[in-house]
Design a protein around this motif. Structure first.
Motif, PDB file in Angstrom:
ATOM      1  N   ALA A  46       0.833  -1.203   0.000  1.00 27.28           N
ATOM      2  CA  ALA A  46       0.000   0.000   0.000  1.00 27.28           C
ATOM      3  C   ALA A  46       0.866   1.252   0.000  1.00 27.28           C
ATOM      4  O   ALA A  46       0.580   2.237  -0.698  1.00 27.28           O
ATOM      5  CB  ALA A  46      -0.934  -0.010   1.211  1.00 27.28           C
ATOM      6  N   LEU A  47       1.956   1.219   0.778  1.00 28.35           N
ATOM      7  CA  LEU A  47       2.870   2.369   0.830  1.00 28.35           C
ATOM      8  C   LEU A  47       3.500   2.606  -0.543  1.00 28.35           C
ATOM      9  O   LEU A  47       3.635   3.742  -1.005  1.00 28.35           O
ATOM     10  CB  LEU A  47       3.974   2.143   1.869  1.00 28.35           C
ATOM     11  CG  LEU A  47       3.548   2.139   3.333  1.00 28.35           C
ATOM     12  CD1 LEU A  47       4.724   1.736   4.219  1.00 28.35           C
ATOM     13  CD2 LEU A  47       3.047   3.511   3.760  1.00 28.35           C
ATOM     14  N   LEU A  48       3.855   1.501  -1.195  1.00 24.65           N
ATOM     15  CA  LEU A  48       4.459   1.595  -2.523  1.00 24.65           C
ATOM     16  C   LEU A  48       3.462   2.209  -3.512  1.00 24.65           C
ATOM     17  O   LEU A  48       3.799   3.098  -4.306  1.00 24.65           O
ATOM     18  CB  LEU A  48       4.871   0.195  -2.975  1.00 24.65           C
ATOM     19  CG  LEU A  48       5.849   0.108  -4.133  1.00 24.65           C
ATOM     20  CD1 LEU A  48       7.163   0.743  -3.734  1.00 24.65           C
ATOM     21  CD2 LEU A  48       6.060  -1.350  -4.538  1.00 24.65           C
ATOM     22  N   THR A  97       3.797   5.911  -5.537  1.00 24.09           N
ATOM     23  CA  THR A  97       3.786   6.100  -6.986  1.00 24.09           C
ATOM     24  C   THR A  97       2.574   6.915  -7.430  1.00 24.09           C
ATOM     25  O   THR A  97       2.661   7.677  -8.385  1.00 24.09           O
ATOM     26  CB  THR A  97       3.805   4.739  -7.720  1.00 24.09           C
ATOM     27  OG1 THR A  97       2.788   3.905  -7.168  1.00 24.09           O
ATOM     28  CG2 THR A  97       5.131   4.053  -7.567  1.00 24.09           C
ATOM     29  N   GLN A  98       1.422   6.758  -6.748  1.00 26.37           N
ATOM     30  CA  GLN A  98       0.207   7.430  -7.215  1.00 26.37           C
ATOM     31  C   GLN A  98       0.049   8.858  -6.711  1.00 26.37           C
ATOM     32  O   GLN A  98      -0.362   9.742  -7.449  1.00 26.37           O
ATOM     33  CB  GLN A  98      -1.031   6.629  -6.797  1.00 26.37           C
ATOM     34  CG  GLN A  98      -1.207   5.366  -7.634  1.00 26.37           C
ATOM     35  CD  GLN A  98      -2.398   4.554  -7.157  1.00 26.37           C
ATOM     36  OE1 GLN A  98      -3.391   5.096  -6.703  1.00 26.37           O
ATOM     37  NE2 GLN A  98      -2.292   3.249  -7.260  1.00 26.37           N
ATOM     38  N   TRP A  99       0.328   9.102  -5.444  1.00 26.21           N
ATOM     39  CA  TRP A  99       0.035  10.417  -4.863  1.00 26.21           C
ATOM     40  C   TRP A  99       0.749  11.574  -5.549  1.00 26.21           C
ATOM     41  O   TRP A  99       0.135  12.604  -5.801  1.00 26.21           O
ATOM     42  CB  TRP A  99       0.297  10.411  -3.355  1.00 26.21           C
ATOM     43  CG  TRP A  99      -0.647   9.543  -2.587  1.00 26.21           C
ATOM     44  CD1 TRP A  99      -1.661   8.789  -3.112  1.00 26.21           C
ATOM     45  CD2 TRP A  99      -0.670   9.327  -1.183  1.00 26.21           C
ATOM     46  NE1 TRP A  99      -2.310   8.114  -2.115  1.00 26.21           N
ATOM     47  CE2 TRP A  99      -1.732   8.410  -0.918  1.00 26.21           C
ATOM     48  CE3 TRP A  99       0.085   9.799  -0.114  1.00 26.21           C
ATOM     49  CZ2 TRP A  99      -2.027   7.979   0.366  1.00 26.21           C
ATOM     50  CZ3 TRP A  99      -0.212   9.368   1.166  1.00 26.21           C
ATOM     51  CH2 TRP A  99      -1.260   8.469   1.403  1.00 26.21           C
ATOM     52  N   PRO A 100       2.054  11.432  -5.838  1.00 23.02           N
ATOM     53  CA  PRO A 100       2.726  12.595  -6.457  1.00 23.02           C
ATOM     54  C   PRO A 100       2.074  13.013  -7.774  1.00 23.02           C
ATOM     55  O   PRO A 100       2.052  14.195  -8.087  1.00 23.02           O
ATOM     56  CB  PRO A 100       4.154  12.100  -6.669  1.00 23.02           C
ATOM     57  CG  PRO A 100       4.337  11.026  -5.675  1.00 23.02           C
ATOM     58  CD  PRO A 100       2.997  10.352  -5.566  1.00 23.02           C
ATOM     59  N   SER A 101       1.521  12.066  -8.561  1.00 18.81           N
ATOM     60  CA  SER A 101       0.934  12.460  -9.840  1.00 18.81           C
ATOM     61  C   SER A 101      -0.561  12.748  -9.710  1.00 18.81           C
ATOM     62  O   SER A 101      -1.086  13.664 -10.332  1.00 18.81           O
ATOM     63  CB  SER A 101       1.181  11.363 -10.883  1.00 18.81           C
ATOM     64  OG  SER A 101       0.682  10.134 -10.422  1.00 18.81           O
ATOM     65  N   GLU A 102      -1.259  11.994  -8.858  1.00 18.37           N
ATOM     66  CA  GLU A 102      -2.710  12.150  -8.792  1.00 18.37           C
ATOM     67  C   GLU A 102      -3.170  13.047  -7.649  1.00 18.37           C
ATOM     68  O   GLU A 102      -4.358  13.331  -7.505  1.00 18.37           O
ATOM     69  CB  GLU A 102      -3.377  10.770  -8.658  1.00 18.37           C
ATOM     70  CG  GLU A 102      -3.223   9.920  -9.911  1.00 18.37           C
ATOM     71  CD  GLU A 102      -3.601   8.474  -9.675  1.00 18.37           C
ATOM     72  OE1 GLU A 102      -4.363   8.196  -8.724  1.00 18.37           O
ATOM     73  OE2 GLU A 102      -3.117   7.619 -10.426  1.00 18.37           O
ATOM     74  N   GLY A 103      -2.249  13.474  -6.841  1.00 14.50           N
ATOM     75  CA  GLY A 103      -2.624  14.340  -5.719  1.00 14.50           C
ATOM     76  C   GLY A 103      -2.970  13.519  -4.478  1.00 14.50           C
ATOM     77  O   GLY A 103      -3.254  12.321  -4.559  1.00 14.50           O
TER      78      GLY A 103
END
Lengths: 139, 410
Positions: free
Chosen positions: B38-40, B44-50
């Motif tokens: 989940a951390l991985l 990867t997702q948060w920086p691009s999707e907010g």
């Protein structure tokens, strides 16, 4: 394949590095720093490529204790190397594709800077394959 | 949001997500894998999707889904009911009552206690703590300890298996166990700290990060247990010791003894914080070993120069510490403090007792003897002791320092 890369040094080499008076060219603190940097950069690259298993430098030969079994009892002596002046000074254990890659690494080890930044006559480095006995990690 | 803030948020969330999962589903080992995934995914997702509206909730949901998947595939392989019936005491099969009070904070603490499980070796306790509580990836931990990633993965996997086999339920240890386990937790945090601080054998840039991580984790532990004097003491000790790090080595990587360090290079903010912490807990009484060592570090750090060090106070603190733990290194430090406050002959007297005792066979008693002989104005005896100490010292910086001292006396 796992290999042990072995480096040699005499008690005299250790003493010269440690700043004990000697007739060989002495090492400055800067020389030592360059040597350590050389070794550390090898370790770092091997850790990054996943090839490093272990790397250690051994303390001076004079600190060795030899244990032998004689007449039914262990006999303990200090500084055992009566016949040899050069003993293992340090080693790398690497897990690499084969002996050619291990040779490449050993060649880099020999390029270690000496006193005054010179790469003089480095002592030879040996490479020996490690037997594939099961390690406790695999049990 | 800058990436370091993301990282901070993820690392703070890691033990809370793990705690929530283990409380709800059990299976520490599998839950830990699910949290890592989940951390991985978040990284990867948060920086691009907010950032999601509720990051912690997002992580728990994703990790739960992953855990369910993992458990399902496990169930297909093994007869889970049998294992559960064997391992879980009856009461633990029931969901906790809705009014049972447990905060997220407590979960972090329980995870920390689990990672420092007594059946694990210190090396495994450290690895598991860094991963489950520190949120560090296996690759980072392997690098910090200079072992291949495979080895670290195996070590962590075995540690988790051991915790599983122990059948230990996910809850706070009972009161009598808790003190023991807390001592183990503090010890593990201190080992992580010293691994980063005392890497004199080979200067490696990655190691100081371990000290930083140990300080961060101890800070977190203190937020959970603000009333515990030893937790605060350990945090103070780390801050006061780490404050001197930059001044400890010279330009060429040589060791600089405390008396010769450039005190302008000491971290004043860290010293102020450490002194404030130790001043807060010491008056509460019943100081433990970490508090006493922090108090000693504080006296050193507060002296404007080496000459102005309050050695009488340090001597008194070592005396208390000696009563608590009969440790030859503490005895040796005590002898040095006595020599500095009462004169070299008083120190030599204590040193002779330590030498007769014979518990310390390395270079340290000889190095102290050399210093005290030098203080007494006996350069020949000092030189001889420096040389003898140098012959016995293991690390190159120590050997060079001691040979250098001997050379200056000829």
């Amino acid at each position: 394949m796992k290999y042990m890369i072995m480096l040699y040094g005499s008690q005299q080499d250790y003493d010269v590095q440690a700043g004990k008076q000697n007739d060989k060219p002495s090492w400055s603190a800067e020389d030592i720093r360059k040597m350590v940097e050389h070794m550390t950069s090898i370790n770092k690259d091997l850790a990054e490529s996943g090839e490093l298993v272990d790397a250690q430098g051994l303390a001076a030969p004079a600190l060795t204790r030899r244990v032998q079994f004689k007449d039914g009892a262990p006999v303990v002596t200090d500084g055992p190397y009566a016949e040899t002046t050069e003993v293992i000074a340090g080693f790398w254990i690497v897990d690499v594709s084969g002996i050619d890659r291990a040779t490449e690494i050993a060649a880099r080890v020999t390029l270690c800077p000496g006193p005054g930044g010179t790469i003089g006559e480095p002592s030879p480095v040996d490479i020996r394959p490690i037997g594939e006995a099961p390690s406790p990690d695999d049990v | 949001m800058p990436s370091t803030d993301f990282e901070d948020l993820l690392r703070r969330s890691a033990p809370q997500v793990l705690g929530a999962l283990v409380r709800r589903y059990g299976h520490f080992d599998t839950a830990e894998d699910a949290v890592q995934e989940a951390l991985l995914a978040a990284a990867t997702q948060w920086p691009s999707e907010g950032l999601p509206a509720n990051p912690l909730g997002w992580l728990i949901t994703v990790a739960s889904r992953r855990l369910t998947d993992l458990l399902r595939s496990q169930q297909a392989r093994e007869r889970r009911e049998d294992a559960v019936a064997r391992q879980v005491p009856g009461g633990d099969l029931l969901a906790p009552a809705a009014d049972r009070q447990e905060s997220d904070g407590d979960d972090t603490l329980i995870v920390l206690f689990l990672c420092c499980h007594p059946s694990l070796t210190p090396a495994s306790q450290i690895a598991l703590t860094l991963r489950a509580v520190g949120g560090l990836g296996t690759t980072e931990i392997a690098r910090a300890f200079l072992v291949p990633e495979q080895t670290m993965t195996r070590r962590i996997t075995r540690a988790k298996q051991r915790i599983k086999d122990s059948g230990l339920p996910f809850r706070m240890p009972s009161a009598p166990d808790r003190a023991d386990r807390l001592a183990a937790v503090l010890h593990v945090l201190y080992l992580i700290f010293t691994e980063g601080y005392a890497s004199t054998s080979g200067p490696d840039l990655r190691r100081p990060e371990l000290s930083v991580e140990a300080i961060r984790l101890t800070r977190m532990l203190r937020a959970l247990l603000p009333q515990d004097g030893e937790v605060t003491g350990l945090l103070a000790l780390m801050l006061l010791t780490d404050a001197r790090r930059l001044a400890r080595t010279g330009d060429d990587g040589e060791l600089v003894p405390m008396a010769e360090q450039d005190r302008n290079r000491w971290d004043a903010d860290q010293i102020a914080e450490g002194v404030a912490l130790i001043s807060e807990v010491l008056p509460r009484g019943e100081a433990g070993p970490y508090q006493l060592q922090a108090a000693i570090a504080a006296v050193h750090d507060e002296a404007a120069s080496a000459a102005e060090t309050d050695w009488a106070q340090i001597t008194a603190l070592y005396k208390v510490l000696l009563r608590m733990a009969d440790n030859p290194v503490v005895s040796l430090n005590h002898a040095v403090a006595v020599a500095m406050s009462e004169g070299p002959s008083a120190g030599l007297e204590l040193l002779e007792r330590i030498e007769r005792d014979g518990a310390l066979t390395d270079h340290r008693p000889l190095a102290v003897r050399a210093h005290l002989m030098e203080m007494s104005g006996k350069p020949d005896a000092a030189r001889e002791a420096y040389l003898a100490a140098a012959e016995r010292a293991l690390s190159l910086p120590q050997r060079r320092y001691l040979f250098g001292k001997a050379a200056r006396l000829t």
